[in-house]
Design a protein around this motif. Structure first.
Motif, PDB file in Angstrom:
ATOM      1  N   GLY A  60      10.679   4.667  53.883  1.00  0.00           N
ATOM      2  CA  GLY A  60      10.408   4.431  55.285  1.00  0.00           C
ATOM      3  C   GLY A  60       9.171   3.612  55.569  1.00  0.00           C
ATOM      4  O   GLY A  60       8.831   3.408  56.739  1.00  0.00           O
ATOM      5  N   LYS A  61       8.498   3.144  54.540  1.00  0.00           N
ATOM      6  CA  LYS A  61       7.286   2.364  54.718  1.00  0.00           C
ATOM      7  C   LYS A  61       7.430   0.992  54.080  1.00  0.00           C
ATOM      8  O   LYS A  61       8.282   0.778  53.223  1.00  0.00           O
ATOM      9  CB  LYS A  61       6.083   3.086  54.118  1.00  0.00           C
ATOM     10  CG  LYS A  61       5.765   4.425  54.758  1.00  0.00           C
ATOM     11  CD  LYS A  61       4.525   5.042  54.147  1.00  0.00           C
ATOM     12  CE  LYS A  61       4.186   6.365  54.794  1.00  0.00           C
ATOM     13  NZ  LYS A  61       2.975   6.978  54.182  1.00  0.00           N
ATOM     14  N   GLU A  62       6.584   0.084  54.508  1.00  0.00           N
ATOM     15  CA  GLU A  62       6.574  -1.244  53.923  1.00  0.00           C
ATOM     16  C   GLU A  62       5.801  -1.238  52.613  1.00  0.00           C
ATOM     17  O   GLU A  62       4.961  -0.376  52.363  1.00  0.00           O
ATOM     18  CB  GLU A  62       5.964  -2.253  54.896  1.00  0.00           C
ATOM     19  CG  GLU A  62       6.767  -2.444  56.163  1.00  0.00           C
ATOM     20  CD  GLU A  62       6.266  -3.585  56.997  1.00  0.00           C
ATOM     21  OE1 GLU A  62       6.803  -3.781  58.103  1.00  0.00           O
ATOM     22  OE2 GLU A  62       5.350  -4.300  56.560  1.00  0.00           O
ATOM     23  N   ARG A  63       6.098  -2.211  51.792  1.00  0.00           N
ATOM     24  CA  ARG A  63       5.420  -2.326  50.516  1.00  0.00           C
ATOM     25  C   ARG A  63       3.944  -2.636  50.732  1.00  0.00           C
ATOM     26  O   ARG A  63       3.583  -3.450  51.586  1.00  0.00           O
ATOM     27  CB  ARG A  63       6.081  -3.415  49.680  1.00  0.00           C
ATOM     28  CG  ARG A  63       5.634  -3.443  48.235  1.00  0.00           C
ATOM     29  CD  ARG A  63       6.705  -4.054  47.337  1.00  0.00           C
ATOM     30  NE  ARG A  63       7.135  -5.355  47.799  1.00  0.00           N
ATOM     31  CZ  ARG A  63       8.181  -6.016  47.297  1.00  0.00           C
ATOM     32  NH1 ARG A  63       8.905  -5.464  46.323  1.00  0.00           N
ATOM     33  NH2 ARG A  63       8.500  -7.196  47.775  1.00  0.00           N
ATOM     34  N   GLU A  64       3.087  -1.994  49.955  1.00  0.00           N
ATOM     35  CA  GLU A  64       1.660  -2.155  50.118  1.00  0.00           C
ATOM     36  C   GLU A  64       0.988  -2.479  48.792  1.00  0.00           C
ATOM     37  O   GLU A  64       1.461  -2.105  47.719  1.00  0.00           O
ATOM     38  CB  GLU A  64       1.029  -0.899  50.722  1.00  0.00           C
ATOM     39  CG  GLU A  64       1.114   0.323  49.825  1.00  0.00           C
ATOM     40  CD  GLU A  64       0.410   1.536  50.412  1.00  0.00           C
ATOM     41  OE1 GLU A  64      -0.232   1.411  51.466  1.00  0.00           O
ATOM     42  OE2 GLU A  64       0.510   2.622  49.793  1.00  0.00           O
TER      43      GLU A  64
END
Length: 124
Positions: free
Chosen positions: A42-46
């Motif tokens: 559910g999160k963007e790549r960081e």
């Protein structure tokens, strides 16, 4: 062609350690910066960590600074991410990335080569 393959992911309890490896084939990356990114559900790549082509310069996201160590063995065309004192929030798919030049950066756009990812799960 350049291929990057991650390994070493798995399930570990909070406070434990894992070492991820990224093996490069098709072209040696001794001259090029490399990095690690991660993506949680559910999160963007960081950005996680990166190092210069020589391995002499490194950079880390604040969230992992002091716990993770990035390194490379250019003779083996392999990059590593030693992850200590793991936290549940470290749970993500971790990706190996290869850059264009010697200097590293924190942006995905600076890395044209990517591995398939390896899952790291940290239980509380």
């Amino acid at each position: 062609q350049v291929q990057l393959v991650e390994s070493g992911g798995g399930l570990v309890q909070a406070g434990g350690s894992l070492r991820l490896s990224c093996a490069a084939s098709g072209r040696t990356f001794s001259f090029y910066a490399m990095g690690w990114f991660r993506q949680a559900p559910g999160k963007e790549r960081e950005f996680v960590a990166a190092l210069s082509g020589s391995g002499g310069s490194t950079g880390y996201a604040d969230s992992v600074k002091g716990r993770f160590t990035i390194s490379r063995d250019n003779a083996k065309n392999t990059m590593y991410l030693q992850m200590n004192t793991l936290k549940p929030e470290d749970t993500a798919v971790y990706y190996c990335a290869g850059g264009r030049g010697r200097s590293f950066g924190t942006s995905e756009e600076m890395y044209p080569y990517w591995g398939q990812g390896t899952q790291v799960t940290v239980s509380s």
